[in-house]
Write a protein that holds these residues in place. Structure first.
Motif, short mmCIF file in Angstrom:
data_model
loop_
_atom_site.label_atom_id
_atom_site.label_comp_id
_atom_site.label_asym_id
_atom_site.label_seq_id
_atom_site.Cartn_x
_atom_site.Cartn_y
_atom_site.Cartn_z
N ILE A 1 0.84 -1.20 0.00
CA ILE A 1 0.00 0.00 0.00
C ILE A 1 0.88 1.25 0.00
N GLN A 2 1.90 1.23 0.85
CA GLN A 2 2.80 2.38 0.95
C GLN A 2 3.57 2.59 -0.36
N LEU A 3 4.07 1.52 -0.94
CA LEU A 3 4.83 1.62 -2.19
C LEU A 3 3.92 2.10 -3.32
N ALA A 4 2.70 1.58 -3.40
CA ALA A 4 1.76 2.02 -4.43
C ALA A 4 1.47 3.52 -4.27
N ALA B 1 6.14 7.06 -17.29
CA ALA B 1 4.75 7.14 -16.85
C ALA B 1 4.04 5.81 -17.05
N GLU B 2 4.27 5.19 -18.19
CA GLU B 2 3.62 3.90 -18.45
C GLU B 2 4.13 2.82 -17.50
N GLU C 1 3.28 -0.57 -12.58
CA GLU C 1 3.68 -0.99 -11.24
C GLU C 1 2.59 -0.68 -10.21
N VAL C 2 2.00 0.50 -10.31
CA VAL C 2 0.93 0.87 -9.37
C VAL C 2 -0.24 -0.10 -9.51
N ALA C 3 -0.61 -0.40 -10.73
CA ALA C 3 -1.72 -1.33 -10.96
C ALA C 3 -1.38 -2.72 -10.39
N THR D 1 12.26 -6.10 -6.48
CA THR D 1 13.34 -5.70 -7.37
C THR D 1 12.86 -4.82 -8.52
N ALA D 2 11.74 -5.17 -9.12
CA ALA D 2 11.23 -4.40 -10.27
C ALA D 2 10.92 -2.96 -9.86
#
Length: 138
Positions: A30-33, A59-60, A65-67, A111-112
């Protein structure tokens, strides 16, 4: 001699068994997103000011990553009419957000996301260095 306790302790929160608890991993996701989503918003602002294939690609990747971290839900993205924000301030904010994302990604061994955050830190540091050279007296 002593009667057994038949009621819950006053120190036990009411309904604590019913309260959904998240694991440390879920909290870090949650924090990383959140950090990557904020970085995406700044990246979108920068894209509105200066067209760049690097910013478009970033941006893409950030949106992907967020998704992923949100279980497939894509981030909300807005295109606002900007009123001349300062590029330096945006790059500084993006650099700081990428740094926060890198710390969280490293702590959860993602890692990603860590590589993406480090690349964005480098890109914004380079943009800041380029801006500093342009503003320096000749």
């Amino acid at each position: 001699m002593y009667e057994p306790i038949r009621t819950k302790s006053v120190h036990t929160p009411v309904g604590s068994a019913d309260f959904p608890h998240r694991s440390r991993e879920e909290e870090l996701d949650i924090q990383l997103a959140g950090h990557l989503g904020a970085l995406l918003a700044v990246t979108d602002e920068l894209r509105g000011l200066e067209s760049s294939a690097d910013l478009d690609a970033a941006a893409e990747r950030l949106a992907t990553e967020v998704a992923r971290l949100r279980g497939g839900r894509p981030p909300v993205r807005t295109s606002s009419g900007l009123h001349e924000p300062r590029l330096v301030a945006l790059h500084e904010r993006a650099h700081a957000l990428a740094g926060r994302a890198l710390v969280v990604a490293a702590s959860r061994a993602d890692t990603a996301a860590a590589i993406l955050a480090a690349e964005r830190m480098d890109a914004h540091a380079a943009a800041l260095a380029g801006t500093a050279r342009e503003l320096a007296p000749h």
